[in-house]
Enzyme design. Structure first.
Site, PDB file in Angstrom:
ATOM      1  N   LEU A 106      14.397  -8.439  26.446  1.00 52.62           N
ATOM      2  CA  LEU A 106      15.256  -8.345  25.398  1.00 52.62           C
ATOM      3  C   LEU A 106      15.052  -6.614  25.373  1.00 52.62           C
ATOM      4  CD1 LEU A 106      14.031 -11.560  23.817  1.00 52.62           C
ATOM      5  CD2 LEU A 106      16.566 -10.854  25.442  1.00 52.62           C
TER       6      LEU A 106
ATOM      7  N   HIS B 136       3.397 -16.780  27.889  1.00 52.30           N
ATOM      8  CA  HIS B 136       3.196 -16.550  28.903  1.00 52.30           C
ATOM      9  C   HIS B 136       2.146 -17.253  29.659  1.00 52.30           C
ATOM     10  CE1 HIS B 136       3.643 -13.593  32.110  1.00 52.30           C
ATOM     11  NE2 HIS B 136       2.730 -12.988  31.891  1.00 52.30           N
TER      12      HIS B 136
ATOM     13  N   THR C 262       6.987  -8.242  20.541  1.00 51.86           N
ATOM     14  CA  THR C 262       6.944  -6.892  20.794  1.00 51.86           C
ATOM     15  C   THR C 262       7.773  -6.252  21.620  1.00 51.86           C
ATOM     16  OG1 THR C 262       5.557  -6.407  21.813  1.00 51.86           O
ATOM     17  CG2 THR C 262       4.952  -6.633  19.253  1.00 51.86           C
TER      18      THR C 262
HETATM   19  C1  GRF Z   1       6.627 -21.609  31.515  1.00 49.84           C
HETATM   20  O1  GRF Z   1       5.093 -21.550  32.761  1.00 49.84           O
HETATM   21  C2  GRF Z   1       5.974 -19.979  30.698  1.00 49.84           C
HETATM   22  O2  GRF Z   1       4.568 -19.764  30.520  1.00 49.84           O
HETATM   23  C3  GRF Z   1       6.544 -18.928  31.374  1.00 49.84           C
HETATM   24  O3  GRF Z   1       7.714 -19.900  31.972  1.00 49.84           O
HETATM   25  C4  GRF Z   1       7.916 -21.639  31.809  1.00 49.84           C
HETATM   26  C5  GRF Z   1       8.402 -22.196  31.640  1.00 49.84           C
HETATM   27  O4  GRF Z   1       8.038 -23.687  31.367  1.00 49.84           O
HETATM   28  N1  GRF Z   1       7.083 -18.320  30.530  1.00 49.84           N
HETATM   29  P1  GRF Z   1       9.264 -24.574  30.803  1.00 49.84           P
HETATM   30  O5  GRF Z   1      10.967 -23.744  30.982  1.00 49.84           O
HETATM   31  O6  GRF Z   1       8.612 -24.588  29.451  1.00 49.84           O
HETATM   32  O7  GRF Z   1       8.621 -26.194  31.335  1.00 49.84           O
END
Ligand code: GRF
Length: 210
Positions: A93, A109, A141
């Protein structure tokens, strides 16, 4: 009643966990919309089946990141969100977009930040010989996968784990900590000072998923 807008790019299992927790626990909030940059995102079907408004802003239809982000912000603003939740939203973003939602936008994350920002976190944790892995919910951020940390879950990284094994173990924790963090934000339970987030009543901001 607060409004939450959730952004997804795919499966949407974190979005599902948040929708279910909001309903089950009776948050003072509603999921106003689920927005995706991909019409094919599986999570859109779940959201629609729940009676939640959905929208698609296809990044490929825009000449620049700025143009995409401007339209995305316009669509999100149309739902007047108090909280914006990035749940597997796979776009970098722009600073302008992030500033517009700063303080009310969360991301999850799949690593113990600040370790392993970016992609392929599980492979990198295994290659580094880490004994712990996990997931982090943080305020968004402009720097990718940085920002004040709200809540972390740690899991063991076991000998012989594949990236898939680790992903499964971490994802189960994501489904616990992401709804919790969103709820805290909705309830106004978080204070941020000098980049450090504290829960006002001292709730544990760490979870052991071993
Ligand atoms: C998750 O592991 C999340 O941490 C990462 O992308 C994945 C998304 O999984 N940012 P979902 O689409 O919520 O099943």
């Amino acid at each position: 009643m607060k409004s939450i807008v959730i952004l997804i790019s795919g499966r949407g299992s974190n979005m599902e966990a948040i929708v279910h927790a909001c309903q089950r626990e009776g948050w003072p909030a509603r999921i106003a919309a689920v927005v995706s940059n991909k019409a094919s995102a599986e999570g859109l079907q779940f959201a629609a089946a729940q009676g939640i408004a959905t929208a698609v802003v296809d990044h490929k239809a825009f000449p620049s990141r700025e143009a995409f982000d401007a339209e995305l912000a316009r669509v999100i603003d149309g739902f007047s969100p108090d909280v914006v939740v990035l749940a597997g939203f796979m776009r970098i973003l722009t600073e302008g977009f992030v500033r517009h939602f700063e303080g009310r936008m969360l991301n999850i994350h799949p690593s113990l930040l600040p370790a392993f920002p970016g992609l392929h976190t599980h492979e990198r944790a295994i290659e580094a010989g880490c004994k712990l892995a996990g997931a982090t919910v943080h305020f968004v951020t402009p720097a990718l996968d940085h920002g004040p940390i709200v809540l972390q879950a740690a899991v063991p990284l076991l000998a012989g784990d594949t990236a898939q094994d680790l992903s499964t173990r971490v994802l189960a924790q994501e489904h616990v900590i992401y709804p919790q963090a969103v709820r805290w934000l909705v309830e106004g339970a978080l204070d941020t000072e000098d980049g450090v987030v504290r829960h006002r009543e001292g709730a544990a901001q760490v979870r052991w998923g071993g």
